[in-house]
Every structure is written in C-alpha cells, then in structure tokens.
Design a protein around this motif. Structure first.
Motif, short mmCIF file in Angstrom:
data_model
loop_
_atom_site.label_atom_id
_atom_site.label_comp_id
_atom_site.label_asym_id
_atom_site.label_seq_id
_atom_site.Cartn_x
_atom_site.Cartn_y
_atom_site.Cartn_z
N ILE A 136 0.83 -1.20 0.00
CA ILE A 136 0.00 0.00 0.00
C ILE A 136 0.87 1.26 0.00
N GLU A 137 1.93 1.26 0.82
CA GLU A 137 2.82 2.43 0.88
C GLU A 137 3.46 2.69 -0.49
N VAL A 138 4.00 1.63 -1.08
CA VAL A 138 4.68 1.78 -2.38
C VAL A 138 3.68 2.21 -3.45
N PHE A 139 2.51 1.61 -3.41
CA PHE A 139 1.49 1.93 -4.40
C PHE A 139 1.05 3.39 -4.26
N GLU A 140 0.88 3.84 -3.03
CA GLU A 140 0.50 5.24 -2.78
C GLU A 140 1.56 6.21 -3.30
N GLU A 141 2.83 5.89 -3.06
CA GLU A 141 3.92 6.75 -3.51
C GLU A 141 3.92 6.88 -5.03
N GLU A 142 3.71 5.76 -5.72
CA GLU A 142 3.71 5.80 -7.18
C GLU A 142 2.47 6.50 -7.71
N ALA A 143 1.33 6.28 -7.05
CA ALA A 143 0.09 6.94 -7.49
C ALA A 143 0.21 8.46 -7.34
N ALA A 144 0.89 8.90 -6.26
CA ALA A 144 1.03 10.34 -6.02
C ALA A 144 1.85 11.00 -7.12
N LYS A 145 2.78 10.27 -7.72
CA LYS A 145 3.61 10.82 -8.79
C LYS A 145 2.79 11.08 -10.07
N ILE A 146 1.68 10.37 -10.21
CA ILE A 146 0.87 10.49 -11.43
C ILE A 146 0.06 11.77 -11.41
N GLY A 147 -0.32 12.22 -10.22
CA GLY A 147 -1.16 13.40 -10.10
C GLY A 147 -2.57 13.01 -9.72
N GLN A 148 -3.54 13.84 -10.09
CA GLN A 148 -4.93 13.60 -9.74
C GLN A 148 -5.45 12.35 -10.46
N VAL A 149 -5.88 11.37 -9.67
CA VAL A 149 -6.44 10.13 -10.23
C VAL A 149 -7.86 9.97 -9.71
N ASP A 150 -8.77 9.61 -10.59
CA ASP A 150 -10.19 9.54 -10.23
C ASP A 150 -10.63 8.16 -9.76
N TYR A 151 -10.05 7.11 -10.33
CA TYR A 151 -10.53 5.76 -10.05
C TYR A 151 -9.38 4.80 -9.76
N LEU A 152 -9.69 3.83 -8.93
CA LEU A 152 -8.80 2.70 -8.68
C LEU A 152 -9.48 1.45 -9.22
N ALA A 153 -8.81 0.70 -10.08
CA ALA A 153 -9.37 -0.53 -10.65
C ALA A 153 -8.95 -1.73 -9.82
N GLN A 154 -9.88 -2.61 -9.56
CA GLN A 154 -9.61 -3.84 -8.80
C GLN A 154 -10.22 -5.05 -9.51
N GLY A 155 -9.63 -6.21 -9.23
CA GLY A 155 -10.09 -7.44 -9.86
C GLY A 155 -11.07 -8.22 -9.02
N THR A 156 -12.01 -7.54 -8.34
CA THR A 156 -13.02 -8.22 -7.54
C THR A 156 -13.84 -9.17 -8.42
N LEU A 157 -14.03 -10.41 -7.94
CA LEU A 157 -14.81 -11.39 -8.69
C LEU A 157 -16.14 -11.65 -7.98
N TYR A 158 -17.05 -12.35 -8.67
CA TYR A 158 -18.38 -12.57 -8.12
C TYR A 158 -18.38 -13.36 -6.80
N PRO A 159 -17.52 -14.39 -6.64
CA PRO A 159 -17.49 -15.08 -5.34
C PRO A 159 -17.22 -14.14 -4.17
N ASP A 160 -16.42 -13.07 -4.38
CA ASP A 160 -16.18 -12.09 -3.32
C ASP A 160 -17.47 -11.34 -2.99
N VAL A 161 -18.24 -11.03 -4.01
CA VAL A 161 -19.51 -10.32 -3.82
C VAL A 161 -20.50 -11.21 -3.09
N ILE A 162 -20.58 -12.48 -3.50
CA ILE A 162 -21.49 -13.43 -2.87
C ILE A 162 -21.18 -13.56 -1.39
N GLU A 163 -19.89 -13.66 -1.06
CA GLU A 163 -19.48 -13.84 0.34
C GLU A 163 -19.97 -12.69 1.21
N SER A 164 -19.98 -11.48 0.65
CA SER A 164 -20.36 -10.31 1.44
C SER A 164 -21.85 -10.24 1.71
N VAL A 165 -22.65 -10.98 0.95
CA VAL A 165 -24.11 -10.95 1.17
C VAL A 165 -24.66 -12.34 1.48
#
Length: 517
Positions: A309-338
């Motif tokens: 997370i620290e490394v990712f944050e440092e690199e993201a900060a170098k890019i500037g203003q970012v609107d979205y973070l993309a993640q590879g959430t799959l349906y089994p993760d969604v099912i588990e939450s409900v």
C-alpha cells in the motif's frame, strides 16, 4: 447489442455449500444469474425481474423452529421455480404439503427412475435410471395440491415433483454437482426450456458490452490499476486499456518475493505486446528489509500488504490527480459479502488493496465483479491475452514469502525460486500444468542427512504441493504419475544448491490449507 443481463435467473440461497455451483451451471447454459439470500424481500425480487427462480439446498429441516424460509409471495409471481433439495422441501412446506424425517438418510449416489420427461427432465433419455447425488435426511411425505411425482429413488418416493400448470418443480437430489452426470443438462432444460431464457450471456458479449460501458463511464478520467500478473488484474488492466487507453496507468510492484523471470515476463507482455502505460517499481529491498527476522506467517502477510500500500500510494502520487482505482473483484467475493450464512471464519488474511479507495479518495471500478474465475479466463482469451497469463495457476499475493517456512532470506528465496522453476517446467512439459489447480514447491525449515558423491550432507527439504480444486474452498492432493514426481525430485536435488530431499504433501483441504502459511 441486446442487454446481456435481460435474460436472467435468480438463485435464492438457503445456506447450501454448493449454491455457487448452481450459478456456474446456469452460466454454462449462457444465461446470466445472481445469488441472493433467501431473505430477499418480495419487492426486491419483483424489481429484479427474473425469468425464473432457483431455490438452493441447505442444511436445515424446514419444520425446525429456526429454519430459514422465504416470502411465500415469491411462489405466486407466476415465473417458473425450481427447488433443489431443501428448496423442494420449502416449496412443499409453504404450499401445504408435508415434509418429515425419512426412514433412512440418503447420502451419496442413487438411481433416479424418471416417470415423466418434463420440466428439468425434458431433454433426458428416460429409458434407464439416471445416476444422481443425494444429500438429505428429510423427504416429502405429502406433495402440495396440484403437484405430481416426476421421479423416484429407492429411498425417496418423491425424488422429483412438478406442478405443470404453475411451471413449478422440485428435485430432492443435487443436479449442480459433478456426481450427477446429467445435472447440467437438467438445469439447462429448466433455464432454457421452462424459463424461456435465450443464451446470450457469452464472454464475447460481456467483453464488448463492458468495454463500451467503461468508455462512457470513464471518459476523460484517470484510472490506476495494481497489476500483479495474475489473470484477474491482467484482464482488468487490458479491458481498461481498450476502453480509455493512456488514461490508465498500471502499476506493477516487484516485492522481491516473485517467481523467476516474472517481472520481465509481465513487463514484456503488457508493454510490448499490448502497449499498456505500465510503471514497474523495484521495491524488493524495501520488502525484504522489513521481512528480515520475521517468522510468523500472519506478520509476513501484514508486512507485505502494508508495504505494498505504501509503495502503491507513492507511485500513485507521482501520477497526479487520479479519479478511479481498478480492482479485480470477482463474483465469489460479492457473494461472500451478502451470504445468507454470513461471512466465513478468517483462516488467514488476504493480500489486497481493499483499504486504498477510502484513504486515497478514489472511486472503485470493478469490471469483473459479475464473473466467476473460469469466465474471467474466457474474457482474457477474447481479448487476445496469451495462454501463459490466461491459464496461469493461482499465485498468492505474499508470493514466495509464505512458501518459505520461517524467516525469508535472499539465500532461501534463491533456492525456492530454482525449485519452483523446476516444478513449473516439469508440470508444463508433462501436460499436467493445466490439469491441476495449483502446483508449487515449499521450502521446509528442516535439514536432513543425505549422501551425495559418497559424502555426508545435512541440507534443506523441499515439499511438493500439487492439488485439484474447483474454487479453492476445498482441495485434494493430485495423484500425479510417479515418473513426473521422480523427474521433479531428481532435478531439484541435482540443480538446487543446498537441497538433498524432496517430499510430497498428500493432505487435503480441509483439514490442511492449500498454502502452507
């Protein structure tokens, strides 16, 4: 293009361990479906507008005081309904029939004698008994009014029933499991035949529709994606690249515990082949420095997750203003939450970037949250992704760090990388790599006596872990031919410095886990 979600099935979960398999079988019939708890309000069921409803199995007895139930009005909506095991019993119970404890429990294979080729049996050959998988202690003593038996077994006088006028069916067995050979045909017959769904849920259609949707949603916006090289994040990155091009920045972090050649392979494929805007961060020294002296598995996971997370944050900060973070959430993760059953017990923590959005003030974009793993692989192929990525076996976020028992050191990493490379190469050469769920080496914190070149040795042990699984929830060790195991063992002992013994892990999950830490 027709809305690929317009033809859909609702699956109501009563706590079965195989509910996800029902969804997979429906998807295999190329029809979209969703799993929701049996407590789903009638108003939400109506709003969902299903073309059919499937009621799952479950461990309870319908006549028990705390038995899970559902709104009786769901059975009055006029759409076809199929109850599976407990699902058939809840139909019976709510419609005025009688469910009681059977004289015998019925677990395992049974011969199904079909009386009428209708409903889920409409596309079967009824001449011979069909093998089915039973798992129940209760049975139907009296069917509700308007129902008639469709099939029987030796211990179940009502192994399947139907109310043809209301397109309502029940089966006491489990068509979703592989132990019912014609089960997929039965479910497809219900979904396509009784419900009238058209098979438009294809991964070609999904990829096209999702990329178009991403273009509209993310027009002019900047997105970052954590690219691990695994199939999920790779498919996410490639879909977003096709949708928004250079407005996507993918970040690949070398944490020092990756496999041999992984950094160059991932960078080559996504930069050179697909032209992604890819940032590769060499953070190996940082990760390994923080892991020095650490032996507790959970502490290893925590350090790797937080450092990422620290490394990712440092690199993201170098890019500037970012609107979205993309993640590879799959349906089994969604099912588990409900899930009707609630969240599962935490066996071990998982490495992910779930804490980033709130902290970094970005919105999430999760293009794969409707898909199962096998569907993600299909999307990858539709996008032209190489098979080396598409069919890649699962690799844990903490990487080789949790395949080294005890402290992670550069010397141990070097040994394990070499051993792992041998396992991967021999599994591929033998044709077994794509036949198993996972195959890898583990460096065990034990030294044993050996004899090499007429000299006594006292060196490390490598364990082989090769398992079969459908979804990693359960697993069994793979019966790999002995000649393959012999080649792997011989090569590791001869090619990996400091190893004089190779052992095979023959434990299943449960009670063991797939990974050793």
């Amino acid at each position: 293009m027709k809305d690929i979600h317009s033809e859909k099935i609702l699956i109501l979960d009563f706590g079965s361990q195989t509910t996800q398999l029902i969804a997979r079988r429906v998807r295999e019939a190329r029809v979209y479906c969703e799993i929701h708890p049996c407590t789903m309000p009638l108003s939400e069921v109506k709003a969902f507008e299903p073309k059919g409803i499937i009621l799952s199995g479950g461990p309870a007895s319908v006549y028990a005081e705390d038995a899970p139930t559902m709104d009786k009005g769901i059975l009055e909506l006029g759409v076809p309904v199929l109850g599976i095991c407990y699902g058939m019993q809840i139909i019976t119970h709510l419609q005025g029939g009688k469910v009681a404890r059977g004289t015998k429990k019925e677990y395992g294979p049974a011969n199904l004698d079909i009386k009428a080729l209708a409903g889920p049996f409409r596309d079967l050959d009824g001449k011979e008994p069909h093998k089915v998988w039973m798992s129940h202690g209760d049975r139907i003593e009296e069917m509700p009014g308007g129902f008639e038996p469709l099939a029987v077994t030796e211990n179940s006088p009502v192994a399947a029933m139907a109310n043809h006028e209301r397109h309502m069916y029940g089966v006491q067995f489990h068509p979703e499991v592989v132990h019912t050979p014609q089960g997929a045909v039965m479910l497809a017959s219900f979904v396509l035949g009784e419900c009238g769904c058209r098979p438009i849920w294809t991964m070609h259609n999904f990829a096209q529709a999702t990329i178009d949707e991403l273009k509209q949603r993310l027009d002019g916006k900047k997105v970052i994606c954590a690219l691990s090289g695994g199939v999920d994040s790779s498919v996410v990155a490639l879909m977003l690249h096709k949708a928004i091009g250079k407005n996507l920045t993918s970040i690949f972090v070398d944490n020092g515990v990756l496999r041999a050649g992984e950094v160059s392979e991932v960078a080559g494929i996504f930069r050179e082949t697909f032209g992604l805007n890819l940032v590769v961060v060499d953070a190996a020294k940082t990760f390994l420095g923080r892991l020095a002296g650490v032996t507790d598995p959970e502490e290893k996971r925590r350090i790797i997750g937080h450092t990422f997370i620290e490394v990712f944050e440092e690199e993201a900060a170098k890019i500037g203003q970012v609107d979205y973070l993309a993640q590879g959430t799959l349906y089994p993760d969604v099912i588990e939450s409900v899930s009707f059953k609630g969240p599962s017990a935490t066996i071990k923590s998982h490495h992910n970037v779930g804490g980033l959005p709130e902290k970094m003030r970005m919105e999430l974009v999760e293009p794969l949250r409707e898909l199962f793993k096998d569907e993600v692989r299909e999307v990858g192929r539709e996008l032209g992704m190489p098979e080396s990525i598409v069919s890649r076996q699962p690799f844990p976020g903490p990487g080789l760090a949790i395949r080294i028992m005890g402290e992670v050191t550069p010397e141990k990493l070097a040994s394990l990388r070499e051993a792992d490379a041998v396992v991967q190469e021999e599994m591929r050469n033998s044709g077994y790599y794509h036949k198993v769920w996972q195959s890898f080496a583990v460096l065990v914190p034990v030294k044993t006596v050996g004899v090499m070149g007429d000299e006594r040795t006292y060196e490390d042990v490598v364990a082989l872990r090769i398992v079969d699984s459908l979804d990693a929830m359960t697993a069994d060790w793979t019966r790999v031919p002995h000649e393959i195991l012999a080649r792997i063992s011989s090569r590791i002992i001869n090619e990996v410095q400091g190893v004089n013994r190779v052992v095979l892990d023959i434990s299943s999950k449960p009670p063991a886990t797939i990974e050793w830490e």
